[in-house]
Scaffold this active site. Structure first.
Site, PDB file in Angstrom:
ATOM      1  N   ARG A  52     -10.308  28.956  58.980  1.00 41.39           N
ATOM      2  CA  ARG A  52      -9.911  29.303  57.611  1.00 41.39           C
ATOM      3  C   ARG A  52      -9.011  28.237  56.987  1.00 41.39           C
ATOM      4  O   ARG A  52      -9.049  28.032  55.781  1.00 41.39           O
ATOM      5  CB  ARG A  52      -9.218  30.663  57.593  1.00 41.39           C
ATOM      6  CG  ARG A  52     -10.212  31.769  57.829  1.00 41.39           C
ATOM      7  CD  ARG A  52      -9.578  33.132  57.759  1.00 41.39           C
ATOM      8  NE  ARG A  52     -10.634  34.145  57.682  1.00 41.39           N
ATOM      9  CZ  ARG A  52     -10.462  35.429  57.925  1.00 41.39           C
ATOM     10  NH1 ARG A  52      -9.268  35.883  58.238  1.00 41.39           N
ATOM     11  NH2 ARG A  52     -11.465  36.268  57.826  1.00 41.39           N
ATOM     12  N   LYS A  92     -24.319  51.224  61.297  1.00 42.40           N
ATOM     13  CA  LYS A  92     -24.409  52.555  60.686  1.00 42.40           C
ATOM     14  C   LYS A  92     -24.924  52.565  59.258  1.00 42.40           C
ATOM     15  O   LYS A  92     -24.559  51.715  58.452  1.00 42.40           O
ATOM     16  CB  LYS A  92     -23.020  53.183  60.684  1.00 42.40           C
ATOM     17  CG  LYS A  92     -22.488  53.471  62.053  1.00 42.40           C
ATOM     18  CD  LYS A  92     -21.119  54.072  61.926  1.00 42.40           C
ATOM     19  CE  LYS A  92     -20.667  54.637  63.268  1.00 42.40           C
ATOM     20  NZ  LYS A  92     -19.322  55.202  63.155  1.00 42.40           N
ATOM     21  N   GLY A 128     -19.222  40.312  58.264  1.00 47.37           N
ATOM     22  CA  GLY A 128     -18.526  39.604  59.332  1.00 47.37           C
ATOM     23  C   GLY A 128     -19.367  39.425  60.577  1.00 47.37           C
ATOM     24  O   GLY A 128     -19.466  38.323  61.130  1.00 47.37           O
ATOM     25  N   GLY A 140     -15.421  41.893  54.485  1.00 50.85           N
ATOM     26  CA  GLY A 140     -15.279  43.050  53.597  1.00 50.85           C
ATOM     27  C   GLY A 140     -15.577  42.709  52.148  1.00 50.85           C
ATOM     28  O   GLY A 140     -16.238  43.469  51.441  1.00 50.85           O
TER      29      GLY A 140
HETATM   30  P1  ADP Z   1     -21.666  43.300  59.331  1.00 51.00           P
HETATM   31  O1  ADP Z   1     -20.279  43.102  59.904  1.00 51.00           O
HETATM   32  O2  ADP Z   1     -22.442  42.020  59.293  1.00 51.00           O
HETATM   33  O3  ADP Z   1     -21.642  44.010  58.008  1.00 51.00           O
HETATM   34  P2  ADP Z   1     -22.099  45.698  60.874  1.00 51.00           P
HETATM   35  O4  ADP Z   1     -20.644  45.745  61.148  1.00 51.00           O
HETATM   36  O5  ADP Z   1     -22.675  46.709  59.974  1.00 51.00           O
HETATM   37  O6  ADP Z   1     -22.492  44.225  60.348  1.00 51.00           O
HETATM   38  O7  ADP Z   1     -22.930  45.827  62.220  1.00 51.00           O
HETATM   39  C1  ADP Z   1     -22.776  44.964  63.304  1.00 51.00           C
HETATM   40  C2  ADP Z   1     -22.897  45.682  64.612  1.00 51.00           C
HETATM   41  O8  ADP Z   1     -24.056  46.479  64.649  1.00 51.00           O
HETATM   42  C3  ADP Z   1     -23.005  44.732  65.760  1.00 51.00           C
HETATM   43  O9  ADP Z   1     -21.824  44.817  66.540  1.00 51.00           O
HETATM   44  C4  ADP Z   1     -24.240  45.206  66.528  1.00 51.00           C
HETATM   45  O10 ADP Z   1     -24.054  45.232  67.926  1.00 51.00           O
HETATM   46  C5  ADP Z   1     -24.420  46.605  66.008  1.00 51.00           C
HETATM   47  N1  ADP Z   1     -25.798  47.074  66.184  1.00 51.00           N
HETATM   48  C6  ADP Z   1     -26.916  46.493  65.747  1.00 51.00           C
HETATM   49  N2  ADP Z   1     -28.006  47.159  66.178  1.00 51.00           N
HETATM   50  C7  ADP Z   1     -27.542  48.186  66.931  1.00 51.00           C
HETATM   51  C8  ADP Z   1     -28.170  49.227  67.688  1.00 51.00           C
HETATM   52  N3  ADP Z   1     -29.500  49.313  67.735  1.00 51.00           N
HETATM   53  N4  ADP Z   1     -27.386  50.100  68.343  1.00 51.00           N
HETATM   54  C9  ADP Z   1     -26.049  49.984  68.306  1.00 51.00           C
HETATM   55  N5  ADP Z   1     -25.395  49.036  67.613  1.00 51.00           N
HETATM   56  C10 ADP Z   1     -26.135  48.134  66.934  1.00 51.00           C
HETATM   57 MG    MG Z   2     -18.958  44.499  60.846  1.00 48.84          MG
END
Ligand code: ADP
Ligand code: MG
Length: 397
Positions: free
Chosen positions: A40, A201, A354, A377
């Protein structure tokens, strides 16, 4: 929201005192306090160097961590001043406070081409409350405000938004790039626009799905959230991540896509594991046919082919959320295949979130993307179409 903002190049900064909001919220070793990644700080260099080269006196500020009760020596920005000084090859003067006597005196004495770093803005209780008195006191030290802390623009704090009430406010190069790519992808995308949505989720991505359904030509669903969609359509998801409360919503989204003529792609096969672990036994099944005792951890090869075809002739691809548990190498193949497919398209490719950024970096495709957002975020709120206070407060171009 208007993403077309004045930048540091649109204002006269020579001989002026410039308050520069950076994102110096660096990770630190819990024991020693040593900075574990200076990414950063490095990212902030182009704007800082430009201002110094132009003959501005730079008063930099940032938050670090979450101090709750005023000054906390463990969360001092002094280590950042040291590292920044090494990177710039010049002294970074460190203030002992944010708007106290020391900061004011050092800001007043600061000459063109010099840089001062104020203490952690959250040492002031008014920071997170966007207290106008604090904003006024910070603004009083300078003549121009430059914001380059994209990671903090979704927060209306004194140093990220409040100060703009008292000073001409423009963006630095980091925010400018975020606005060009994220803003461009949303407000004026080269079509077809394909949005790849995954991650853990559904519930954390409601706003993103909703907003992108209004804009995208194709939506691709992967990751843990896909099992809620699958279950909503009567599929068997075994022990996969499932948010039963969001099944109705998932159905609505599928219907809304059909109504709007948006292509909505769901996995057709799934790699599942017999436990949530890196060395789980794995098997490939058709989507919606996950046996009890097994959980979906990645998209399967047929899904990969379907999704790669869908991005091949895209004009713009926005990707938020990994396709599987990419942290486990055995279940990273779907995410890696998508990253590879994106690296091969001529589309503008924008990565937000992230974990998505971490995945693309970890898998070695970072330099093949048009843009990887630096704000986890903030990039999500961007994709949700929300107004970002730290962007809205900047002067329109
Ligand atoms: P971002 O930070 O890019 O917005 P998220 O925080 O929504 O992404 O999701 C990232 C997480 O989702 C990762 O840690 C990954 O392991 C998890 N993930 C992806 N597919 C699955 C799955 N099938 N079951 C459980 N966790 C999952
Ligand atoms: Mg995330």
């Amino acid at each position: 929201m208007n993403y077309n903002k004045k930048t540091v190049k649109d204002v006269e900064v020579a001989g002026k005192k410039v308050l520069l909001r950076c994102d110096f919220n660096v990770p630190q070793d819990k024991e020693t306090g040593a900075i574990t990644s200076d990414k950063r700080i490095v990212a902030a260099l182009p704007t800082i160097q430009y201002l110094l080269d132009q003959g501005a006196a730079v008063i930099a500020c940032s938050h670090l961590g979450k101090p709750k009760n005023g000054p906390d020596p463990k969360l001092s920005l002094a280590p950042v001043a040291k590292r920044l000084g090494e990177l710039l090859g010049k002294e970074v003067i460190m203030a002992a406070d944010v708007v106290g006597e020391d900061a004011k005196a050092k800001a007043a004495a600061l000459k063109p081409g010099e840089i001062l770093l104020l203490e952690n803005t959250r040492f002031e209780k008014g920071e997170t409350k966007n207290d106008p008195e604090l904003a006024k006191a910070m603004a009083a030290m300078a003549e121009v405000y430059v914001s380059d802390a994209f990671g903090a623009v979704h927060r209306a704090h004194a140093s990220t938004a409040g100060v703009a009430d008292y000073l001409p406010a423009v963006s630095g190069f980091l925010i400018q790039k975020e606005l060009d790519f994220l803003g461009g992808a949303i407000a004026n995308p080269k079509r077809p626009l394909v949005a790849i949505l995954g991650g853990a989720k559904v519930s954390s991505k409601i706003g993103v799905i909703n907003n992108l359904l209004e804009i995208a030509d194709t939506i691709i669903i992967g990751g843990g959230m896909s099992y809620t969609f699958s279950a909503a359509q009567g599929g068997k998801v075994g022990g996969s991540l499932l948010e039963a409360d969001w099944m109705d919503y998932s159905k609505e989204m599928i219907a809304k896509a059909a109504e709007k003529g948006v292509k909505f792609l769901l996995p057709v096969d799934t790699v599942c594991g017999d436990s949530f672990s890196p060395d789980a036994k794995s098997q490939l099944v058709k989507a919606g046919q996950i046996p009890d005792g097994w959980e979906g951890l990645d998209i399967g090869p047929e899904t990969v082919k379907l999704y790669c075809d869908a991005v091949a002739d895209a004009g713009t691809v926005i990707w938020n959320g990994p396709m599987g548990v990419f942290e486990f190498p055995a279940f990273a193949k779907g995410t890696e295949a998508m990253a590879e497919a994106l690296s091969k398209t001529s589309a503008i490719t924008v990565i937000g979130g992230g974990d998505s950024a971490a995945a693309v970096e970890q898998l070695g495709y970072a330099d093949k993307m048009s843009h990887i957002s630096t704000g986890g975020g903030a990039s999500l709120e961007f994709l949700e179409g929300k107004e970002l206070p730290g962007v809205a407060c900047l002067l329109d171009a």
